[in-house]
Write an enzyme that holds these catalytic residues in place. Sequence first.
Site, short mmCIF file in Angstrom:
data_model
loop_
_atom_site.label_atom_id
_atom_site.label_comp_id
_atom_site.label_asym_id
_atom_site.label_seq_id
_atom_site.Cartn_x
_atom_site.Cartn_y
_atom_site.Cartn_z
N THR A 64 0.82 -1.22 0.00
CA THR A 64 0.00 0.00 0.00
C THR A 64 0.85 1.27 0.00
OG1 THR A 64 -1.43 1.29 1.47
CG2 THR A 64 -0.10 -0.37 2.52
N ASP A 65 0.25 2.36 -0.46
CA ASP A 65 0.94 3.66 -0.41
C ASP A 65 1.04 4.18 1.03
OD1 ASP A 65 -1.76 4.30 -0.05
OD2 ASP A 65 -1.80 5.90 -1.55
N GLU A 66 0.25 3.58 1.95
CA GLU A 66 0.20 4.12 3.32
C GLU A 66 1.52 3.95 4.06
OE1 GLU A 66 -3.47 3.43 5.38
OE2 GLU A 66 -4.58 3.14 3.51
N LYS A 81 2.30 -3.35 7.33
CA LYS A 81 2.59 -3.53 5.90
C LYS A 81 4.03 -3.12 5.60
CE LYS A 81 0.23 -4.66 2.95
NZ LYS A 81 -0.13 -6.00 2.38
N TYR A 120 -1.80 -0.56 10.97
CA TYR A 120 -1.92 -1.21 9.66
C TYR A 120 -0.72 -0.91 8.78
CZ TYR A 120 -3.24 -1.68 4.72
OH TYR A 120 -3.23 -1.97 3.37
#
Length: 360
Positions: free
Chosen positions: A132-134, A162, A158
């Site tokens: 993810t970009d997060e 990741k 989260y």
Amino acid sequence: MIIVTGGAGFIGSNFVLDWLAGGDEPVVNVDKLTYAGNLGNLASLEGDARHLFVHADICDNAEMAALLARHQPRAIVHFAAESHVDRSIHGPAEFIRTNVNGTFSLLEAARHYWSALGAQEKTAFRFLHVSTDEVYGSLGPTDPPFTETTAYAPNSPYSASKAGSDHLVRAYHHTYGMPTLTTNCSNNYGPYHFPEKLIPLIITNALSGKDLPIYGDGQQVRDWLYVGDHCAAIRRVLEAGRTGEVYNIGGWNEKANLDVVHTLCELLDTLSPRADGKSYREQITYVTDRPGHDRRYAIDARKIERELGWKPAETFETGLRKTVQWYLSHQEWVANVQSGAYLKWVETNYGQRAGAGASA
Ligand code: NAD
Ligand code: TYD
């Protein structure tokens, strides 16, 4: 054949369906069927010999090793994860277990399997990690979008979990030479999206006459990509990506949450008007913000376009219209996923958020 993990979830099931619609290479689909996994997403594949579903946990290293030995895949596409930021705030342990330990267990099984392959199969093998970009953290309003070299700065349990998994994948390439690929994608939307995330939550709440909860001021910005475009990007990276590389995937489509919700209300006002003739905007309610809420994500997707020729096919307008139409014609799917466990989550997440009053 290929192994897909998390193929009963939102993106994974779209990937499996698209994969088998576009070719005949079989898929072994490994999923634990958590609250987010739903075999109903794959109902159209019933009786299709190209799809084998295996109910298993990626944390079970022995089972992963046995699966690889039995099926001899040429690639693993790894989607399985806990994926919802709000749930990670309420209960981070499961995120560490699946996203960090689970990815580690899968990598270990893959490393042993891959090490024993013949020279040709070894070179051709791929471990594609979907992320993810997060992991890059939060941007200011005028910061340039995330590139593949942006420093990691995850802010939620989260995104931290990741990020941990991304680092493990990187290390397996660097240390063992395993042919890995990592993709970091922005927010997806589309069919089979579990209605805990913003877009499907707004559509389903609107249609059932419930509040449309906006966290904080609703000015947080996300980049949105139609799920079919994400799946096409993953297929392209699997086919031609350079091993050890990271590819950012995005829709060039930054929107503030409130604008997304307004657009959804307008679409619903046209496609399924309220009985009282009023706009669904009437249901918008501002609620207490998410703790640590990232203000802005944006993706620079030039590398994947330059190297692999991928760019999104859908615009936000075409993708969102398709999505709303899908939810309107799949009310039974919605009713099935909104089970007792879903209601409990709604109470956990929204019960304690003080509403700041309805306003459009
Ligand atoms: P999802 O929550 O809808 O689905 C996750 C799937 O993984 C479910 O089917 C679940 O049963 C399965 N799973 C969970 N724990 C497991 C375990 N221990 N063993 C086996 N299976 C397990 O998630 P999604 O939105 O489809 O996301 C898929 C992947 O894409 C995730 O890795 C996520 O981080 C990443 N991603 C998602 C988005 C997005 O906008 N949804 C954007 C970028 C990246
Ligand atoms: P979400 O779909 O949970 O994705 P992520 O947090 O991974 O970006 O949320 C998208 C944005 O919408 C995020 O800024 C939080 C916001 N949001 C709301 O305002 N209300 C809600 O009820 C939800 C679920 C999200």
